[in-house]
Design an enzyme around this catalytic site. Structure first.
Site, PDB file in Angstrom:
ATOM      1  N   ARG A   1     -19.617 -25.779  -0.902  1.00 42.79           N
ATOM      2  CA  ARG A   1     -19.498 -25.182  -2.239  1.00 42.79           C
ATOM      3  C   ARG A   1     -20.333 -25.926  -3.274  1.00 42.79           C
ATOM      4  O   ARG A   1     -20.481 -25.461  -4.396  1.00 42.79           O
ATOM      5  CB  ARG A   1     -18.035 -25.154  -2.668  1.00 42.79           C
ATOM      6  CG  ARG A   1     -17.187 -24.260  -1.752  1.00 42.79           C
ATOM      7  CD  ARG A   1     -15.774 -24.139  -2.234  1.00 42.79           C
ATOM      8  NE  ARG A   1     -15.753 -23.491  -3.536  1.00 42.79           N
ATOM      9  CZ  ARG A   1     -14.737 -23.537  -4.383  1.00 42.79           C
ATOM     10  NH1 ARG A   1     -13.642 -24.188  -4.060  1.00 42.79           N
ATOM     11  NH2 ARG A   1     -14.793 -22.921  -5.546  1.00 42.79           N
ATOM     12  N   CYS A   2     -20.883 -27.072  -2.900  1.00 38.98           N
ATOM     13  CA  CYS A   2     -21.665 -27.908  -3.824  1.00 38.98           C
ATOM     14  C   CYS A   2     -23.153 -27.620  -3.644  1.00 38.98           C
ATOM     15  O   CYS A   2     -23.684 -27.711  -2.544  1.00 38.98           O
ATOM     16  CB  CYS A   2     -21.370 -29.380  -3.518  1.00 38.98           C
ATOM     17  SG  CYS A   2     -22.466 -30.543  -4.360  1.00 38.98           S
ATOM     18  N   SER A   3     -23.820 -27.278  -4.739  1.00 36.34           N
ATOM     19  CA  SER A   3     -25.244 -26.939  -4.652  1.00 36.34           C
ATOM     20  C   SER A   3     -26.079 -28.124  -4.180  1.00 36.34           C
ATOM     21  O   SER A   3     -27.006 -27.952  -3.382  1.00 36.34           O
ATOM     22  CB  SER A   3     -25.763 -26.421  -5.991  1.00 36.34           C
ATOM     23  OG  SER A   3     -25.681 -27.426  -6.991  1.00 36.34           O
TER      24      SER A   3
ATOM     25  N   ASN B   1     -20.101 -30.622   1.455  1.00 33.44           N
ATOM     26  CA  ASN B   1     -19.213 -29.638   0.837  1.00 33.44           C
ATOM     27  C   ASN B   1     -20.067 -28.399   0.602  1.00 33.44           C
ATOM     28  O   ASN B   1     -20.927 -28.400  -0.282  1.00 33.44           O
ATOM     29  CB  ASN B   1     -18.645 -30.160  -0.484  1.00 33.44           C
ATOM     30  CG  ASN B   1     -17.749 -29.154  -1.165  1.00 33.44           C
ATOM     31  OD1 ASN B   1     -17.678 -27.988  -0.778  1.00 33.44           O
ATOM     32  ND2 ASN B   1     -17.058 -29.595  -2.191  1.00 33.44           N
TER      33      ASN B   1
END
Length: 118
Positions: free
Chosen positions: A11-13, A9
């Site tokens: 958007r996930c750090s 993902n």
């Protein structure tokens, strides 16, 4: 074809850090953005088997979908739970890296755990 797949993902750090860590170690994994291309129920079962975990152990318990579906008290089997993950991919923990040679996998939390696969 890459020897590794990452369920990612962007958007996930932690997912971004894991992908970067793989690339920094010379690995160009096949990237599956699982929110855009959800895994099938069979894929979810395969991922869980690669992690040597039940499907319930690879769920994001803080997601709204987890609460809305009342999964804390889910009594079905892994196949039924995998079908729900296929329908609601946000439930899948991230990132997950699978090594194809032996179907071993690790969840990149923390990202350094995936180095065990290299």
């Amino acid at each position: 074809m890459s020897q590794f797949t990452i369920y990612h993902n962007p958007r996930c750090s932690k997912s971004r850090q894991t992908l970067q860590l793989l690339q920094d170690n010379g690995v160009e994994p096949r990237v599956i953005e699982y929110l855009k291309t959800p895994p099938s129920a069979a894929d979810v079962l395969s991922i869980a088997a690669s992690l040597e975990q039940p499907v319930s152990a690879i769920l994001r318990t803080k997601e709204d979908e987890y609460k809305q579906l009342n999964l804390a008290s889910f009594t079905g089997d892994d196949a039924a739970l995998a079908a729900l993950v296929a329908e609601y991919p946000k439930l899948l923990e991230r990132p997950i890296v699978v090594r194809h040679s032996d179907q071993a996998a690790r969840i990149g939390r923390p990202p350094e755990l995936v180095l065990e696969l290299l």
